[in-house]
Design a protein around this motif. Structure first.
Motif, PDB file in Angstrom:
ATOM      1  N   MET A 126      22.599 -25.337  29.536  1.00  0.00           N
ATOM      2  CA  MET A 126      23.407 -24.907  30.493  1.00  0.00           C
ATOM      3  C   MET A 126      23.927 -26.044  31.351  1.00  0.00           C
ATOM      4  N   GLN A 127      25.285 -25.988  31.789  1.00  0.00           N
ATOM      5  CA  GLN A 127      25.940 -26.917  32.629  1.00  0.00           C
ATOM      6  C   GLN A 127      25.613 -27.096  33.997  1.00  0.00           C
ATOM      7  N   LYS A 128      25.860 -28.083  34.615  1.00  0.00           N
ATOM      8  CA  LYS A 128      25.630 -28.302  36.188  1.00  0.00           C
ATOM      9  C   LYS A 128      26.782 -27.733  36.908  1.00  0.00           C
ATOM     10  N   LEU A 129      26.869 -27.083  37.828  1.00  0.00           N
ATOM     11  CA  LEU A 129      27.726 -26.489  38.645  1.00  0.00           C
ATOM     12  C   LEU A 129      28.137 -27.618  39.750  1.00  0.00           C
ATOM     13  N   GLY A 130      29.450 -27.576  39.728  1.00  0.00           N
ATOM     14  CA  GLY A 130      29.847 -28.348  40.824  1.00  0.00           C
ATOM     15  C   GLY A 130      29.693 -28.050  42.217  1.00  0.00           C
ATOM     16  N   LYS A 131      30.149 -28.325  43.541  1.00  0.00           N
ATOM     17  CA  LYS A 131      29.852 -27.988  44.834  1.00  0.00           C
ATOM     18  C   LYS A 131      30.348 -26.659  45.082  1.00  0.00           C
ATOM     19  N   ARG A 132      31.660 -26.621  44.771  1.00  0.00           N
ATOM     20  CA  ARG A 132      32.246 -25.161  45.128  1.00  0.00           C
ATOM     21  C   ARG A 132      32.143 -24.148  43.914  1.00  0.00           C
ATOM     22  N   GLU A 133      31.963 -24.589  42.934  1.00  0.00           N
ATOM     23  CA  GLU A 133      31.368 -23.762  41.789  1.00  0.00           C
ATOM     24  C   GLU A 133      29.962 -23.084  42.378  1.00  0.00           C
ATOM     25  N   GLU A 134      29.264 -23.949  42.827  1.00  0.00           N
ATOM     26  CA  GLU A 134      28.005 -23.407  43.291  1.00  0.00           C
ATOM     27  C   GLU A 134      27.941 -22.498  44.338  1.00  0.00           C
ATOM     28  N   GLN A 135      28.829 -22.707  45.422  1.00  0.00           N
ATOM     29  CA  GLN A 135      28.937 -21.873  46.342  1.00  0.00           C
ATOM     30  C   GLN A 135      29.366 -20.544  46.180  1.00  0.00           C
ATOM     31  N   ILE A 136      30.470 -20.494  45.055  1.00  0.00           N
ATOM     32  CA  ILE A 136      30.851 -19.155  44.362  1.00  0.00           C
ATOM     33  C   ILE A 136      29.512 -18.611  43.949  1.00  0.00           C
ATOM     34  N   MET A 137      28.971 -19.291  43.027  1.00  0.00           N
ATOM     35  CA  MET A 137      27.658 -18.491  42.401  1.00  0.00           C
ATOM     36  C   MET A 137      26.799 -17.891  43.437  1.00  0.00           C
ATOM     37  N   GLN A 138      26.448 -18.831  44.390  1.00  0.00           N
ATOM     38  CA  GLN A 138      25.497 -18.405  45.516  1.00  0.00           C
ATOM     39  C   GLN A 138      25.937 -16.977  46.087  1.00  0.00           C
ATOM     40  N   VAL A 139      27.456 -17.026  46.281  1.00  0.00           N
ATOM     41  CA  VAL A 139      27.759 -15.649  46.876  1.00  0.00           C
ATOM     42  C   VAL A 139      27.638 -14.554  45.971  1.00  0.00           C
ATOM     43  N   ILE A 140      27.919 -14.699  44.539  1.00  0.00           N
ATOM     44  CA  ILE A 140      27.886 -13.678  43.577  1.00  0.00           C
ATOM     45  C   ILE A 140      26.396 -13.478  43.324  1.00  0.00           C
TER      46      ILE A 140
END
Length: 121
Positions: free
Chosen positions: A1-15
């Protein structure tokens, strides 16, 4: 599993929180300053390509849902932090948090109880 970037992680947290969402709903849940629609759409597309999100076409739009559970990502992320910063030592990591985060007696007791319950299992 890849590491998420900061903005990617923000989006994933929302979803992860919403369980599924349209891009517009993701933007509404993000902190100020709100990113542009196209920026979020591009990042969501990348998250689909990376396998973190799945897309369901509904009319002219797509609704996105997590393909990777928060618990699974968290488990990997914590394991990476433990390896990277604490020499893969759980005790060093816990010691760091106990000292640096100024845990309360109640929090320390909870940690001790969890450790003891794992030991007796």
């Amino acid at each position: 599993m890849q590491k998420l970037g900061k903005r990617e992680e923000q989006i994933m947290q929302v979803i992860w929180r919403l369980e599924n969402a349209f891009i517009k709903e993701v933007i509404e849940e993000m902190p100020e300053p709100k990113p542009h629609y196209n920026t979020v759409a591009t990042m969501v597309k990348i998250l689909v390509e990376k396998g973190f999100l799945s897309a369901e076409k509904l009319g002219n739009s797509y609704r996105y849902s997590p393909s990777v559970a928060l618990a699974d990502y968290r488990k990997q992320d914590v394991a990476n932090i433990k390896q990277k910063y604490f020499g893969n030592s759980f005790s060093k990591m816990i010691t760091h948090f106990a000292r640096e985060e100024k845990l309360s007696d109640k929090e320390l007791d909870e940690i001790i109880q969890i450790i003891k319950s794992q030991k007796s299992s």
